[in-house]
Motif scaffolding. Structure first.
Motif, PDB file in Angstrom:
ATOM      1  N   THR B  72      39.115  30.437 -38.755  1.00 44.06           N
ATOM      2  CA  THR B  72      39.899  31.004 -37.658  1.00 44.06           C
ATOM      3  C   THR B  72      41.266  31.434 -38.178  1.00 44.06           C
ATOM      4  N   PHE B  73      41.719  32.606 -37.764  1.00 43.61           N
ATOM      5  CA  PHE B  73      43.031  33.125 -38.158  1.00 43.61           C
ATOM      6  C   PHE B  73      43.835  33.425 -36.894  1.00 43.61           C
ATOM      7  N   PHE B  74      45.115  33.101 -36.928  1.00 42.32           N
ATOM      8  CA  PHE B  74      46.001  33.469 -35.816  1.00 42.32           C
ATOM      9  C   PHE B  74      47.085  34.371 -36.381  1.00 42.32           C
ATOM     10  N   ASN B  75      47.157  35.591 -35.916  1.00 49.47           N
ATOM     11  CA  ASN B  75      48.061  36.604 -36.465  1.00 49.47           C
ATOM     12  C   ASN B  75      47.939  36.681 -37.991  1.00 49.47           C
ATOM     13  N   ASP B  76      46.681  36.716 -38.437  1.00 46.01           N
ATOM     14  CA  ASP B  76      46.309  36.849 -39.859  1.00 46.01           C
ATOM     15  C   ASP B  76      46.658  35.639 -40.727  1.00 46.01           C
ATOM     16  N   LYS B  77      46.937  34.500 -40.108  1.00 47.87           N
ATOM     17  CA  LYS B  77      47.172  33.278 -40.899  1.00 47.87           C
ATOM     18  C   LYS B  77      46.091  32.252 -40.561  1.00 47.87           C
ATOM     19  N   PRO B  78      45.463  31.660 -41.594  1.00 44.49           N
ATOM     20  CA  PRO B  78      44.383  30.695 -41.307  1.00 44.49           C
ATOM     21  C   PRO B  78      44.914  29.458 -40.569  1.00 44.49           C
ATOM     22  N   VAL B  79      44.190  29.054 -39.550  1.00 40.57           N
ATOM     23  CA  VAL B  79      44.602  27.883 -38.755  1.00 40.57           C
ATOM     24  C   VAL B  79      43.393  27.011 -38.411  1.00 40.57           C
ATOM     25  N   THR B  80      43.658  25.753 -38.144  1.00 39.18           N
ATOM     26  CA  THR B  80      42.619  24.863 -37.629  1.00 39.18           C
ATOM     27  C   THR B  80      42.685  24.946 -36.097  1.00 39.18           C
ATOM     28  N   THR B  81      41.748  24.318 -35.422  1.00 41.42           N
ATOM     29  CA  THR B  81      41.731  24.358 -33.953  1.00 41.42           C
ATOM     30  C   THR B  81      43.015  23.723 -33.389  1.00 41.42           C
ATOM     31  N   ALA B  82      43.444  22.621 -33.995  1.00 42.55           N
ATOM     32  CA  ALA B  82      44.654  21.929 -33.522  1.00 42.55           C
ATOM     33  C   ALA B  82      45.894  22.802 -33.731  1.00 42.55           C
ATOM     34  N   GLU B  83      45.921  23.489 -34.892  1.00 44.09           N
ATOM     35  CA  GLU B  83      47.077  24.371 -35.185  1.00 44.09           C
ATOM     36  C   GLU B  83      47.110  25.567 -34.230  1.00 44.09           C
ATOM     37  N   LEU B  84      45.911  26.087 -33.923  1.00 40.14           N
ATOM     38  CA  LEU B  84      45.834  27.218 -32.980  1.00 40.14           C
ATOM     39  C   LEU B  84      46.362  26.793 -31.608  1.00 40.14           C
ATOM     40  N   GLU B  85      45.990  25.599 -31.206  1.00 37.65           N
ATOM     41  CA  GLU B  85      46.451  25.073 -29.924  1.00 37.65           C
ATOM     42  C   GLU B  85      47.981  24.960 -29.905  1.00 37.65           C
ATOM     43  N   ALA B  86      48.531  24.459 -31.028  1.00 37.77           N
ATOM     44  CA  ALA B  86      49.993  24.300 -31.124  1.00 37.77           C
ATOM     45  C   ALA B  86      50.696  25.653 -31.063  1.00 37.77           C
ATOM     46  N   LEU B  88      49.595  28.412 -29.660  1.00 44.31           N
ATOM     47  CA  LEU B  88      49.482  28.992 -28.311  1.00 44.31           C
ATOM     48  C   LEU B  88      50.370  28.257 -27.308  1.00 44.31           C
ATOM     49  N   GLN B  89      50.561  26.977 -27.564  1.00 45.86           N
ATOM     50  CA  GLN B  89      51.418  26.176 -26.682  1.00 45.86           C
ATOM     51  C   GLN B  89      52.850  26.722 -26.691  1.00 45.86           C
ATOM     52  N   VAL B  90      53.280  27.160 -27.876  1.00 48.58           N
ATOM     53  CA  VAL B  90      54.633  27.725 -28.022  1.00 48.58           C
ATOM     54  C   VAL B  90      54.802  28.963 -27.141  1.00 48.58           C
ATOM     55  N   LEU B  91      53.716  29.737 -27.002  1.00 48.75           N
ATOM     56  CA  LEU B  91      53.779  30.987 -26.216  1.00 48.75           C
ATOM     57  C   LEU B  91      53.864  30.733 -24.707  1.00 48.75           C
ATOM     58  N   ASN B  92      53.579  29.490 -24.293  1.00 44.90           N
ATOM     59  CA  ASN B  92      53.648  29.109 -22.877  1.00 44.90           C
ATOM     60  C   ASN B  92      52.888  30.106 -21.982  1.00 44.90           C
ATOM     61  N   LEU B  93      51.603  30.278 -22.297  1.00 52.23           N
ATOM     62  CA  LEU B  93      50.786  31.282 -21.618  1.00 52.23           C
ATOM     63  C   LEU B  93      50.580  30.996 -20.127  1.00 52.23           C
ATOM     64  N   ALA B 121      37.724  28.323 -25.772  1.00 52.33           N
ATOM     65  CA  ALA B 121      38.111  27.078 -25.092  1.00 52.33           C
ATOM     66  C   ALA B 121      39.603  26.798 -25.271  1.00 52.33           C
ATOM     67  N   VAL B 122      40.101  27.000 -26.498  1.00 52.77           N
ATOM     68  CA  VAL B 122      41.532  26.751 -26.768  1.00 52.77           C
ATOM     69  C   VAL B 122      42.400  27.733 -25.975  1.00 52.77           C
ATOM     70  N   ILE B 123      42.029  29.011 -26.006  1.00 53.91           N
ATOM     71  CA  ILE B 123      42.828  30.037 -25.306  1.00 53.91           C
ATOM     72  C   ILE B 123      42.814  29.764 -23.794  1.00 53.91           C
ATOM     73  N   SER B 124      41.646  29.461 -23.254  1.00 55.03           N
ATOM     74  CA  SER B 124      41.540  29.197 -21.812  1.00 55.03           C
ATOM     75  C   SER B 124      42.303  27.945 -21.417  1.00 55.03           C
ATOM     76  N   GLU B 125      42.239  26.930 -22.272  1.00 53.69           N
ATOM     77  CA  GLU B 125      42.947  25.669 -22.003  1.00 53.69           C
ATOM     78  C   GLU B 125      44.452  25.915 -21.882  1.00 53.69           C
ATOM     79  N   GLN B 126      44.957  26.846 -22.692  1.00 53.33           N
ATOM     80  CA  GLN B 126      46.399  27.141 -22.676  1.00 53.33           C
ATOM     81  C   GLN B 126      46.771  28.150 -21.589  1.00 53.33           C
ATOM     82  N   GLY B 127      45.781  28.614 -20.824  1.00 54.64           N
ATOM     83  CA  GLY B 127      46.054  29.535 -19.711  1.00 54.64           C
ATOM     84  C   GLY B 127      46.074  30.994 -20.108  1.00 54.64           C
ATOM     85  N   GLY B 128      45.516  31.306 -21.266  1.00 53.91           N
ATOM     86  CA  GLY B 128      45.507  32.696 -21.740  1.00 53.91           C
ATOM     87  C   GLY B 128      44.355  33.505 -21.177  1.00 53.91           C
TER      88      GLY B 128
END
Lengths: 141, 138
Positions: B72-86, B88-93, B121-128
């Motif tokens: 999984t990559f977030f903005n072209d940087k490899p991330v784990t599920t926990a890192e992706l959640e963190a 997205l949390q910053v974005l306060n979706l 699941a991660v995106i939906s959990e954060q309200g995205g």
């Protein structure tokens, strides 16, 4: 002595069964109100995806879409030929809905299937205006 | 004649037989117990834009989640599920509105549904709101 005579007088008490029918009918009404008749006739054996974010789905669904291990698509238990059929089918089912809560569409898919198989179906549901309730299992941390 | 007459009399003072009502009722209960399913399925609720929204242009600043095989990559940087959640949390979706809620989801052809599901699941959990990126959209 008086005690003994009392014991002798006791007769077997009949169990009142007259209200059994009423109790039974109350139970029937309870089941009628609380239960939801299963529409999914396929009973698919699929490996569901895992996630730690899954929750119990409380909303009632307007339609059920499933993709089995072989990639066969089902809409409310009936096999359909393509994602386009899903789109038209779901669109027809959602035509009479007014609230967002009535637009939930259950999506069940095998965890190993590749993107080419499931993504067109997801898009079809979204295009038809459905909110996707993707079925999964809880992943233990 | 005599017999017939006596039979008719019996019927006149007879009551509606309700003795078998409970049996019928219990049979119905058994039917409902067998035929109904009280099991609630578990899953995630994903909000995907409908046809009209899909035609909207996304800005280059829209966050993008890429799924390449099992990675999984977030903005072209490899991330784990926990890192992706963190991230997205910053974005306060959940508090954001309109296009700020949109997260683009792009995947390669070999991406299994398991990886896709976890990202959704991660995106939906954060309200995205998930916007699926098609090869034709690029």
């Amino acid at each position: 002595m008086a005690r003994r005579s009392n014991r002798k007088r006791r007769k077997p008490v009949p169990v009142p069964v007259a209200s059994m029918g009423d109790i039974a009918f109350l139970l029937i009404i309870f089941f009628l109100v609380c239960s939801e008749v299963a529409k999914d006739k396929t009973n698919l054996e699929v490996t569901l995806p895992l996630s730690e974010y899954v929750e119990k789905q409380e909303a009632s669904v307007a339609a059920r879409v499933a993709v089995d291990e072989a990639g066969q698509i089902f809409l409310d238990g009936e096999a359909v030929g393509s994602p386009k059929d899903v789109e038209w089918g779901v669109r027809a089912m959602l035509a009479s809905t007014v609230a967002d809560d009535q637009r939930h569409v259950q999506f069940k898919c095998d965890a190993k299937l590749p993107k080419d198989t499931f993504e067109p179906v997801l898009k079809a549901i979204a295009e038809a205006g459905g909110i996707i309730d993707a079925v999964g299992e809880k992943q233990e941390e | 004649m005599r017999k017939k007459y006596s039979k008719e009399k019996k019927h006149r003072d007879g009551e509606i037989p309700v003795g078998s009502f409970s049996d019928i009722a219990f049979l119905l209960i058994i039917y409902f117990l067998v035929a109904t399913s009280l099991v609630k399925l578990k899953g995630i609720t994903a909000d995907l834009p409908t046809g009209e929204k899909a035609t909207q242009q996304q800005s280059s600043k829209t966050p993008i989640v890429n799924l390449r095989g099992g990675q999984t990559f977030f903005n072209d940087k490899p991330v784990t599920t926990a890192e992706l959640e963190a991230r997205l949390q910053v974005l306060n979706l959940a508090e954001a509105d309109g296009n700020a809620k949109v997260i683009m989801l792009e995947s390669t052809r070999d991406t299994p549904y398991q990886s896709y599901y976890q990202a959704m699941a991660v995106i939906s959990e954060q309200g995205g709101v998930i916007a699926i990126v098609d090869e034709g959209d690029k």
